[in-house]
Design an enzyme around this catalytic site. Structure first.
Site, PDB file in Angstrom:
ATOM      1  N   ARG A  23       1.700 -19.431   4.418  1.00  0.00           N
ATOM      2  CA  ARG A  23       1.272 -18.111   4.906  1.00  0.00           C
ATOM      3  C   ARG A  23       2.062 -17.757   6.165  1.00  0.00           C
ATOM      4  O   ARG A  23       2.494 -16.634   6.370  1.00  0.00           O
ATOM      5  CB  ARG A  23      -0.240 -18.083   5.186  1.00  0.00           C
ATOM      6  CG  ARG A  23      -0.674 -16.792   5.886  1.00  0.00           C
ATOM      7  CD  ARG A  23      -2.174 -16.500   5.803  1.00  0.00           C
ATOM      8  NE  ARG A  23      -3.019 -17.663   5.908  1.00  0.00           N
ATOM      9  CZ  ARG A  23      -3.256 -18.346   7.041  1.00  0.00           C
ATOM     10  NH1 ARG A  23      -2.715 -17.960   8.177  1.00  0.00           N
ATOM     11  NH2 ARG A  23      -4.043 -19.404   7.020  1.00  0.00           N
TER      12      ARG A  23
ATOM     13  N   TYR B 179       2.504   9.489   1.420  1.00  0.00           N
ATOM     14  CA  TYR B 179       2.128   8.841   0.151  1.00  0.00           C
ATOM     15  C   TYR B 179       0.598   8.793   0.016  1.00  0.00           C
ATOM     16  O   TYR B 179      -0.110   8.489   0.986  1.00  0.00           O
ATOM     17  CB  TYR B 179       2.720   7.419   0.138  1.00  0.00           C
ATOM     18  CG  TYR B 179       2.310   6.614  -1.057  1.00  0.00           C
ATOM     19  CD1 TYR B 179       2.836   6.899  -2.315  1.00  0.00           C
ATOM     20  CD2 TYR B 179       1.385   5.590  -0.945  1.00  0.00           C
ATOM     21  CE1 TYR B 179       2.448   6.168  -3.422  1.00  0.00           C
ATOM     22  CE2 TYR B 179       0.992   4.848  -2.050  1.00  0.00           C
ATOM     23  CZ  TYR B 179       1.521   5.148  -3.277  1.00  0.00           C
ATOM     24  OH  TYR B 179       1.131   4.436  -4.381  1.00  0.00           O
TER      25      TYR B 179
ATOM     26  N   ASP C 294       8.361   5.451   6.409  1.00  0.00           N
ATOM     27  CA  ASP C 294       8.357   4.930   5.041  1.00  0.00           C
ATOM     28  C   ASP C 294       9.683   5.335   4.393  1.00  0.00           C
ATOM     29  O   ASP C 294       9.919   6.509   4.126  1.00  0.00           O
ATOM     30  CB  ASP C 294       7.146   5.524   4.295  1.00  0.00           C
ATOM     31  CG  ASP C 294       7.013   4.997   2.860  1.00  0.00           C
ATOM     32  OD1 ASP C 294       8.037   4.623   2.264  1.00  0.00           O
ATOM     33  OD2 ASP C 294       5.876   4.998   2.351  1.00  0.00           O
TER      34      ASP C 294
ATOM     35  N   LYS D 156       9.538  -0.151  -5.732  1.00  0.00           N
ATOM     36  CA  LYS D 156      10.330   0.961  -6.271  1.00  0.00           C
ATOM     37  C   LYS D 156      11.821   0.576  -6.328  1.00  0.00           C
ATOM     38  O   LYS D 156      12.164  -0.341  -7.024  1.00  0.00           O
ATOM     39  CB  LYS D 156      10.063   2.215  -5.431  1.00  0.00           C
ATOM     40  CG  LYS D 156       8.585   2.436  -5.098  1.00  0.00           C
ATOM     41  CD  LYS D 156       7.723   2.724  -6.316  1.00  0.00           C
ATOM     42  CE  LYS D 156       6.238   2.660  -6.023  1.00  0.00           C
ATOM     43  NZ  LYS D 156       5.760   3.526  -4.948  1.00  0.00           N
TER      44      LYS D 156
HETATM   45  C1  LIG Z   1       4.582   3.388  -4.105  1.00  0.00           C
HETATM   46  C2  LIG Z   1       4.681   3.833  -2.698  1.00  0.00           C
HETATM   47  C3  LIG Z   1       3.924   3.219  -1.684  1.00  0.00           C
HETATM   48  C4  LIG Z   1       2.927   2.120  -1.972  1.00  0.00           C
HETATM   49  O1  LIG Z   1       3.546   0.967  -2.410  1.00  0.00           O
HETATM   50  P1  LIG Z   1       2.832  -0.121  -3.376  1.00  0.00           P
HETATM   51  O2  LIG Z   1       3.909  -1.124  -3.567  1.00  0.00           O
HETATM   52  O3  LIG Z   1       2.448   0.596  -4.624  1.00  0.00           O
HETATM   53  O4  LIG Z   1       1.656  -0.648  -2.655  1.00  0.00           O
HETATM   54  C5  LIG Z   1       4.135   3.639  -0.387  1.00  0.00           C
HETATM   55  N1  LIG Z   1       4.985   4.640  -0.093  1.00  0.00           N
HETATM   56  C6  LIG Z   1       5.708   5.264  -1.042  1.00  0.00           C
HETATM   57  C7  LIG Z   1       6.634   6.370  -0.656  1.00  0.00           C
HETATM   58  C8  LIG Z   1       5.581   4.887  -2.376  1.00  0.00           C
HETATM   59  O5  LIG Z   1       6.290   5.530  -3.315  1.00  0.00           O
END
Ligand SMILES: *Cc1c(COP(=O)(O)O)cnc(C)c1O
Length: 407
Positions: A72, A124, A196, A221
């Site tokens: 961890r 998001y 982000d 993604k």
């Molecule tokens: C999918 C997404 C998230 C969340 O990510 P997860 O891996 O699904 O928890 C956060 N920000 C953006 C822009 C996303 O497309």
């Protein structure tokens, strides 16, 4: 080939096979993707980082604890990934989490009860839910503003404001925030800045170069890129922030497992090739959509009339692979979704295969209809994440689906 490549000695004289040597930092981005310092196993010369499937580490000498003592707190496979993303984003240290939301929620724990945050209004959906249904109960409040307008950001400042949270281009209408302008203003007020960077990835956009403190990814993604791993990453700009993020990651236990860490690195090696190919196809698809008289509107930062395009070009080296377009009505959108043959019809984006999603019924279903429409997330809006298929096949497929639906 040297199996000592990329080895770095930390302050305690311990060896890390990380990318912190000047060697890796001076390489061009595409080369860094393959030669990040952790690409070769130091012990055997193996061509990929071993999966250290271990929860704990033996203390050979109790006076000299091993580099990692419990997974961890630290694991060599995860460490290689964390050093990799830090190198790509140009930060001091990276952190890997179980999902994008784990990265986001862990980063928000830098704040305390009584603190206030300014957040982009088209953040998001999961981040919106976290802020409005969980963190609000912990006494962390947020104000949502249109971040394309710096005056709105400034007007949201309160005596207890501690942080600004950006996302650019935003989802799904690809609004552009001026990263440098917001960050410079935030610094004047001693605010922490978080961004982000999921849609652009460090291949196209490196927010730390504009002074952003913490860059966050849903690595699920584009970074992972194959719709087969759920993961999140964060990178800190300063050692001080890195220390605090480390304490939170370990304290909250939101870490990414080793199998997924390995899989993510495997995906990231082809990030450049994938992004470049998908972007070229996206530009072609966007232009084709814009030329049709039965499409109400096309959103893509690469289009000449896209709002904020000039700002985007100042801070990014490309336009990405996500396009949104309005087919006119919810009825038609559903017909198109049922008639396309190639793209996956699904939530998510950023994969080798194209993904078509329907924000009104999927990602933004929880949003009130009026707010949704105000933000341009109309009933006819579809979001296309362009994959690696031949773009002419994608266009032909979309063409038959559009032709077979009633405008
Ligand atoms: C999918 C997404 C998230 C969340 O990510 P997860 O891996 O699904 O928890 C956060 N920000 C953006 C822009 C996303 O497309």
């Amino acid at each position: 080939m040297s199996i000592d490549k990329g080895v770095r000695i930390d302050a305690k004289g311990r060896k890390h096979s990380g990318p912190k040597g000047r060697e890796a930092e001076s390489l061009r981005f595409e080369t860094k993707l393959l030669h990040f310092g952790g690409e070769i196993d130091r012990a055997t010369g193996a061509s990929s980082v071993p999966i250290y499937q271990a929860s704990t580490f033996h203390h050979e000498d109790i006076y000299q604890p091993p580099l990692h003592d419990y997974s961890r707190s630290g694991n060599p496979t995860r460490q290689a990934l964390e050093d990799y993303i830090a190198l790509l984003e140009g930060g001091v240290r990276g952190f890997a989490y179980a999902s994008g939301m784990a990265a986001i929620s862990s980063s928000f724990m830098l704040l305390s009860a009584g603190d206030h945050m300014i957040v982009t209004e088209d953040v998001y959906g999961g981040t919106y839910r976290l802020l409005t249904s969980i963190l609000n109960r912990m006494g962390i409040e947020s104000t949502f503003v249109d971040m394309t307008d710096l005056d709105q950001v400034k007007a949201a400042l309160k005596p207890n404001t501690k942080a600004v949270y950006m996302e650019t281009p935003s989802n799904p209408t690809l609004n552009i925030t001026d990263i440098g302008a917001v960050t410079d203003w935030a610094k004047e007020h001693d605010l922490l800045t978080l961004l982000d960077n999921t849609f652009m990835t460090p291949y196209y956009q490196r927010p730390i170069e504009f002074g952003v403190d913490i860059v966050i990814h849903s690595a699920t993604k584009f970074l992972g890129g194959h719709s087969d791993v759920l993961a999140g990453l964060a990178v800190a700009r300063t050692e001080e922030l890195a220390g605090r993020l480390k304490q939170l990651q370990n304290g909250l236990g939101t870490v990414l497992g080793v199998q997924d860490s390995w899989l993510l690195m495997r995906g990231m090696k082809t990030l450049g090739a994938r992004m470049a190919h998908s972007e070229e196809s996206a530009a072609k698809l966007a232009a084709w959509l814009q030329g049709r008289s039965d499409i109400e509107r096309v959103y893509y930062p690469g289009l000449l009339n896209h709002p904020g395009r000039e700002i985007h070009e100042k801070q990014s080296s490309g336009y990405g692979a996500v396009i949104s377009f309005d087919v006119g009505s919810g009825e038609r959108a559903k017909q198109v979704l049922n008639q396309v043959k190639l793209p996956l019809v699904a939530v998510s984006l950023g994969a080798v295969e194209s993904i078509l999603s329907y924000p009104a019924m999927m990602s933004h279903a929880a949003m009130g209809e009026q707010v949704r429409h105000e933000r341009g997330i109309t009933d006819g809006l579809l979001r296309f994440s362009v994959g690696l298929e031949d773009v002419d096949d994608l266009i032909a497929d979309l063409d038959q689906a559009l032709a077979g639906s009633r405008y």
